[in-house]
Design a protein around this motif. Structure first.
Motif, PDB file in Angstrom:
ATOM      1  N   ALA A 197       2.402  -0.981 -10.083  1.00  0.00           N
ATOM      2  CA  ALA A 197       1.900  -1.830 -11.157  1.00  0.00           C
ATOM      3  C   ALA A 197       1.806  -0.992 -12.430  1.00  0.00           C
ATOM      4  CB  ALA A 197       0.531  -2.405 -10.787  1.00  0.00           C
ATOM      5  N   ALA A 198       1.605  -1.652 -13.555  1.00  0.00           N
ATOM      6  CA  ALA A 198       1.499  -0.941 -14.828  1.00  0.00           C
ATOM      7  C   ALA A 198       0.063  -0.995 -15.335  1.00  0.00           C
ATOM      8  CB  ALA A 198       2.494  -1.524 -15.829  1.00  0.00           C
ATOM      9  N   GLU A 199      -0.130  -1.554 -16.553  1.00  0.00           N
ATOM     10  CA  GLU A 199      -1.450  -1.463 -17.178  1.00  0.00           C
ATOM     11  C   GLU A 199      -2.146  -2.817 -17.264  1.00  0.00           C
ATOM     12  OE1 GLU A 199       1.312  -2.745 -20.339  1.00  0.00           O
ATOM     13  OE2 GLU A 199       1.407  -1.373 -18.635  1.00  0.00           O
ATOM     14  N   THR A 200      -1.683  -3.801 -16.483  1.00  0.00           N
ATOM     15  CA  THR A 200      -2.303  -5.121 -16.489  1.00  0.00           C
ATOM     16  C   THR A 200      -2.714  -5.508 -15.074  1.00  0.00           C
ATOM     17  OG1 THR A 200      -0.140  -6.178 -16.207  1.00  0.00           O
ATOM     18  CG2 THR A 200      -0.926  -5.868 -18.474  1.00  0.00           C
ATOM     19  N   GLU A 201      -3.508  -6.563 -14.962  1.00  0.00           N
ATOM     20  CA  GLU A 201      -3.876  -7.054 -13.632  1.00  0.00           C
ATOM     21  C   GLU A 201      -2.611  -7.474 -12.883  1.00  0.00           C
ATOM     22  OE1 GLU A 201      -8.337  -8.613 -13.600  1.00  0.00           O
ATOM     23  OE2 GLU A 201      -6.960 -10.052 -14.537  1.00  0.00           O
ATOM     24  N   ASP A 202      -2.607  -7.187 -11.583  1.00  0.00           N
ATOM     25  CA  ASP A 202      -1.361  -7.406 -10.843  1.00  0.00           C
ATOM     26  C   ASP A 202      -1.660  -7.414  -9.348  1.00  0.00           C
ATOM     27  OD1 ASP A 202       1.340  -7.784 -10.381  1.00  0.00           O
ATOM     28  OD2 ASP A 202       1.972  -5.890 -11.289  1.00  0.00           O
ATOM     29  N   LEU A 203      -0.710  -7.899  -8.588  1.00  0.00           N
ATOM     30  CA  LEU A 203      -0.720  -7.784  -7.131  1.00  0.00           C
ATOM     31  C   LEU A 203       0.660  -7.301  -6.721  1.00  0.00           C
ATOM     32  CD1 LEU A 203      -2.455  -8.534  -4.465  1.00  0.00           C
ATOM     33  CD2 LEU A 203      -0.835 -10.430  -4.296  1.00  0.00           C
ATOM     34  N   ILE A 204       0.708  -6.163  -6.029  1.00  0.00           N
ATOM     35  CA  ILE A 204       1.980  -5.647  -5.535  1.00  0.00           C
ATOM     36  C   ILE A 204       1.952  -5.648  -4.015  1.00  0.00           C
ATOM     37  CG2 ILE A 204       2.420  -4.276  -7.606  1.00  0.00           C
ATOM     38  CD1 ILE A 204       1.525  -1.795  -6.070  1.00  0.00           C
ATOM     39  N   VAL A 205       3.138  -5.727  -3.430  1.00  0.00           N
ATOM     40  CA  VAL A 205       3.255  -5.853  -1.971  1.00  0.00           C
ATOM     41  C   VAL A 205       4.315  -4.869  -1.485  1.00  0.00           C
ATOM     42  CG1 VAL A 205       3.831  -7.414  -0.074  1.00  0.00           C
ATOM     43  CG2 VAL A 205       2.579  -8.280  -2.052  1.00  0.00           C
ATOM     44  N   ALA A 206       4.065  -4.270  -0.321  1.00  0.00           N
ATOM     45  CA  ALA A 206       5.055  -3.374   0.286  1.00  0.00           C
ATOM     46  C   ALA A 206       4.936  -3.457   1.801  1.00  0.00           C
ATOM     47  CB  ALA A 206       4.844  -1.940  -0.184  1.00  0.00           C
ATOM     48  N   ASP A 207       6.042  -3.204   2.478  1.00  0.00           N
ATOM     49  CA  ASP A 207       6.063  -3.138   3.935  1.00  0.00           C
ATOM     50  C   ASP A 207       5.983  -1.677   4.372  1.00  0.00           C
ATOM     51  OD1 ASP A 207       6.317  -5.916   4.561  1.00  0.00           O
ATOM     52  OD2 ASP A 207       8.401  -5.825   3.903  1.00  0.00           O
ATOM     53  N   LEU A 208       5.005  -1.373   5.213  1.00  0.00           N
ATOM     54  CA  LEU A 208       4.823  -0.021   5.730  1.00  0.00           C
ATOM     55  C   LEU A 208       5.351   0.024   7.162  1.00  0.00           C
ATOM     56  CD1 LEU A 208       1.166   0.714   4.532  1.00  0.00           C
ATOM     57  CD2 LEU A 208       3.302   0.755   3.225  1.00  0.00           C
ATOM     58  N   GLU A 209       6.181   1.016   7.448  1.00  0.00           N
ATOM     59  CA  GLU A 209       6.835   1.115   8.747  1.00  0.00           C
ATOM     60  C   GLU A 209       6.411   2.404   9.444  1.00  0.00           C
ATOM     61  OE1 GLU A 209      10.992   0.895   7.953  1.00  0.00           O
ATOM     62  OE2 GLU A 209      10.831  -0.999   6.851  1.00  0.00           O
ATOM     63  N   PRO A 210       5.609   2.310  10.502  1.00  0.00           N
ATOM     64  CA  PRO A 210       5.216   3.523  11.231  1.00  0.00           C
ATOM     65  C   PRO A 210       6.404   4.361  11.675  1.00  0.00           C
ATOM     66  CG  PRO A 210       3.884   1.660  11.949  1.00  0.00           C
ATOM     67  CD  PRO A 210       4.948   1.100  11.042  1.00  0.00           C
TER      68      PRO A 210
END
Length: 272
Positions: free
Chosen positions: A224-237
């Motif tokens: 994300a940058a300098e504003t309100e946000d929601l980011i998503v990522a997939d984590l793989e063990p």
């Protein structure tokens, strides 16, 4: 595990913050995320009043934490982030992990921000124990609160105790080169522990935001940058296992880790 990171401006009014957290939880659930990571100091904050956070502190069983657990239960989500809880004439900065309405882990911040002309220890009592490694859906998560990020032994201790992911809940203060410090440290902690770093930063006139997800090879995979946000990522063990096989820094270390008091590793199921 799909993880969401909420970057928000924490308000002085706790009810306003709970509404924003619920909105982010709904968005995260809609993106099929299993866990939503939130920034540091969720109950109350005012960039113009440095005492607002302490003044807004509540009891561990107070209305804010109770509603946070209820949001987690209502949406079948895990929520993680820090809140300031009353502790004598000061407060503790408690990193909470709630999973489907139950408290899965709590960690009281160890390293207080007595740096850059700030003195967190005037208002906050440091914790005594290293955080637990908490397991959710087979993924092992270690807890890091803001300034803890500058202490590599903290993250290394978590990695040596099985953490595959380092969750960082922060309110990183602005200043000369501070954005560079933040991104460098998030990347370094991922690389030197061959773990994912998932970091949520509060955004305000005081704090930089810049929430991010860094993979075990130090690659930023969402930000994300300098504003309100929601980011998503997939984590793989399996990604962690593969990187640790070809870059075995944990296994190759020649120096013993610092002598630390052992801390428990647990899962919600083991507590039942």
């Amino acid at each position: 595990m799909r993880i969401a990171v909420g970057q928000l401006r924490v308000a002085r009014d706790p009810q306003e913050n709970l509404k924003r957290i619920e909105d982010l939880t709904v968005q995260a659930a809609g993106a099929r995320a299993r866990l939503l990571l939130l920034p540091e100091g969720l109950i109350s904050r005012d960039a113009q009043d440095p005492d607002a956070t302490r003044a807004g502190a509540q009891d561990p069983d107070g209305p804010f934490v109770s509603e946070l657990l209820e949001i987690s239960r209502r949406h079948g989500m895990a929520l993680a982030g820090t809140v300031h809880l009353k502790h004598g004439d000061k407060v503790v900065n408690a990193f909470l992990v709630a999973d489907r309405g139950a408290l899965a882990a709590r960690y009281d911040k160890l390293h207080l921000y007595d740096a850059f002309n700030d003195k967190e220890s005037d208002k906050v009592t440091a914790g005594d124990d290293y955080p637990p490694v908490v397991e959710i859906d087979g993924v092992r998560l270690g807890l890091v609160t803001c300034y803890d990020l500058r202490f590599p032994e903290h993250s290394r201790h978590l990695a040596l105790n099985g953490a595959q992911v380092l969750l960082v809940s922060a309110a990183w203060v602005r200043g000369s080169l501070k954005e560079h410090h933040w991104m460098t440290l998030c990347t370094a902690r991922a690389l030197d522990n061959t773990a994912y770093v998932v970091a949520s930063g509060e955004i305000s006139e005081r704090n930089v935001g810049l929430s991010c997800v860094v993979d075990p090879m130090g690659r930023v995979i969402s930000a994300a940058a300098e504003t309100e946000d929601l980011i998503v990522a997939d984590l793989e063990p399996q990604r962690v296992a593969d990187v640790r096989a070809k870059l075995p820094v944990l296994a190759n270390a020649r120096f013993a880790p610092p002598t630390l008091q052992p801390y428990p590793t647990s899962t919600p199921n083991e507590k039942e």
